[in-house]
Design an enzyme around this catalytic site. Structure first.
Site, short mmCIF file in Angstrom:
data_model
loop_
_atom_site.label_atom_id
_atom_site.label_comp_id
_atom_site.label_asym_id
_atom_site.label_seq_id
_atom_site.Cartn_x
_atom_site.Cartn_y
_atom_site.Cartn_z
N HIS A 83 -9.35 0.91 5.05
CA HIS A 83 -8.06 1.15 5.71
C HIS A 83 -8.28 2.13 6.87
O HIS A 83 -9.10 3.04 6.78
CB HIS A 83 -7.07 1.73 4.70
N GLY A 102 2.52 2.44 10.58
CA GLY A 102 3.40 3.57 10.32
C GLY A 102 4.12 4.09 11.55
O GLY A 102 4.70 5.17 11.53
N GLU A 117 -6.68 4.59 7.88
CA GLU A 117 -6.49 6.02 7.56
C GLU A 117 -7.74 6.57 6.88
O GLU A 117 -8.08 7.74 7.06
CB GLU A 117 -5.24 6.19 6.68
N SER A 177 3.73 -1.93 10.44
CA SER A 177 5.19 -1.86 10.65
C SER A 177 5.92 -3.17 10.30
O SER A 177 6.89 -3.53 10.97
CB SER A 177 5.51 -1.40 12.07
N GLY A 207 2.84 -1.08 4.28
CA GLY A 207 2.81 0.33 3.95
C GLY A 207 4.20 0.85 3.65
O GLY A 207 4.74 0.66 2.56
N GLY A 208 4.83 1.48 4.64
CA GLY A 208 6.13 2.14 4.45
C GLY A 208 7.17 1.28 3.75
O GLY A 208 7.87 1.75 2.83
N GLU A 266 -4.99 -5.04 10.95
CA GLU A 266 -4.02 -3.96 11.12
C GLU A 266 -4.35 -3.17 12.39
O GLU A 266 -5.20 -2.26 12.34
CB GLU A 266 -4.06 -3.02 9.92
N ASN A 271 0.87 -1.18 0.00
CA ASN A 271 0.00 0.00 0.00
C ASN A 271 0.91 1.23 0.00
O ASN A 271 1.48 1.58 1.02
CB ASN A 271 -0.87 -0.03 1.26
N TRP A 272 1.01 1.83 -1.16
CA TRP A 272 1.94 2.98 -1.28
C TRP A 272 1.39 4.25 -0.66
O TRP A 272 2.09 5.24 -0.57
CB TRP A 272 2.23 3.24 -2.76
N LYS A 273 0.13 4.24 -0.29
CA LYS A 273 -0.54 5.44 0.27
C LYS A 273 -0.34 6.63 -0.67
O LYS A 273 -0.28 6.44 -1.88
CB LYS A 273 -0.02 5.73 1.68
C1 PEP Z 1 -0.65 0.05 5.97
O1 PEP Z 1 -0.69 1.19 5.54
O2 PEP Z 1 -1.56 -0.75 5.68
C2 PEP Z 1 0.46 -0.34 6.84
C3 PEP Z 1 0.45 -1.52 7.38
O3 PEP Z 1 1.45 0.60 7.01
P1 PEP Z 1 2.93 0.33 7.64
O4 PEP Z 1 3.45 -0.93 7.05
O5 PEP Z 1 3.72 1.54 7.22
O6 PEP Z 1 2.76 0.26 9.11
#
Ligand code: PEP
Length: 255
Positions: free
Chosen positions: A95, A173, A97, A214, A235-236, A167, A10-12
């Site tokens: 999600h 993040g 966010e 994370s 994500g990141g 999640e 997930n590049w956001k």
């Molecule tokens: C996500 O955005 O779904 C996520 C898990 O982010 P991160 O890996 O950065 O915690």
């Protein structure tokens, strides 16, 4: 029953088209090789066309990070399910966010899910508790509600295609990944029994449930070794070639 491991990035809200193309070009040679893992890239809408051209003809899937449930109309700024389906086979829904910053609710997730199935998109549905809910011992209650209400309009005969991502909001993040045993306990002890109750045991056995929060190249294997965890929503670390490839490799080891 063995489920194919699944890793989605997930590049956001990151990367211009040029940056997106560069990252995918760098990852492609190795990413296309690891065929025992279902691999999905979810760039921002603006890069979807460019990345679609790069992954067409490979087994790498493309996903959107959100969509509207209506087919068309006066919804400024929104993207319709069939527009997503022109380029993508997956869509991330619910999600945290989106829930936190854009008012996404279990009810809107349910409508989006029904719309996704209607056009043939595989939904990656996110559930998870906030830190406050976690500390109040409400994880089971919150995740159960998100599943029962969010998945309420899923056609039963297609429920096996669902992908669920657990999640915990406080792990996204933040660099503070959930403890492997806790993640495994929520997935195996809460999410899977609710899915079995909603859709039947045979269907539940086919549904992939991921962990997200994370996950990095250095800790992915610990999660993926857990029988209850079928992969990750990343994500990141999905924005970094070496990290993302290491995560996909870790998933391949469990295949
Ligand atoms: C996500 O955005 O779904 C996520 C898990 O982010 P991160 O890996 O950065 O915690």
């Amino acid at each position: 029953m063995s489920r194919k491991p699944f890793v989605a990035g997930n590049w956001k809200m990151n990367k211009t088209v040029e940056e997106a193309r560069q990252l995918v070009a760098e990852m492609m040679p190795e990413l296309t090789e690891i065929s025992t893992v279902e691999r999905v890239l979810c760039p921002p809408f603006t890069s979807i066309l460019a990345i679609s051209a790069m992954v067409t003809g490979t087994e790498i899937g493309l996903g959107a990070q959100n969509m509207h449930w209506e087919e068309k109309g006066a919804f400024t700024g929104e993207v319709a399910p069939n527009m997503v389906r022109e380029f993508c086979n997956y869509v991330i829904l619910g999600h945290s966010e989106r829930r936190l910053y854009f008012g996404e609710t279990d009810e809107s997730v349910a409508k989006k899910l029904a719309a996704a199935f209607k056009v043939g998109l595989v939904p990656i549905v996110c559930v998870g508790e906030t830190l406050e809910e976690n500390e109040a011992g409400r994880t089971e209650e919150v995740v159960t509600r998100q599943l029962r209400e969010g998945l309420s309009l899923v056609p039963k005969e297609e429920a096996d295609k669902l992908v669920i991502a657990y999640e915990p909001v406080w792990a996204i993040g933040t660099g503070r990944a959930a403890n492997v045993e806790d993640a495994s306990r929520v997935i195996g002890g809460v999410i899977r029994p609710v899915l079995a109750d909603m859709f039947g045991a045979a269907t539940e056995e086919s549904i992939r449930v991921l962990y997200g929060g994370s996950v990095k190249g250095s800790n992915a294997a610990e999660y993926f070794r857990e029988p209850a965890i079928d992969g990750g929503l990343i994500g990141g670390a999905s924005l970094k070639k070496d990290d993302f490839l290491a995560i996909v490799r870790a998933a391949a080891e469990t295949a």
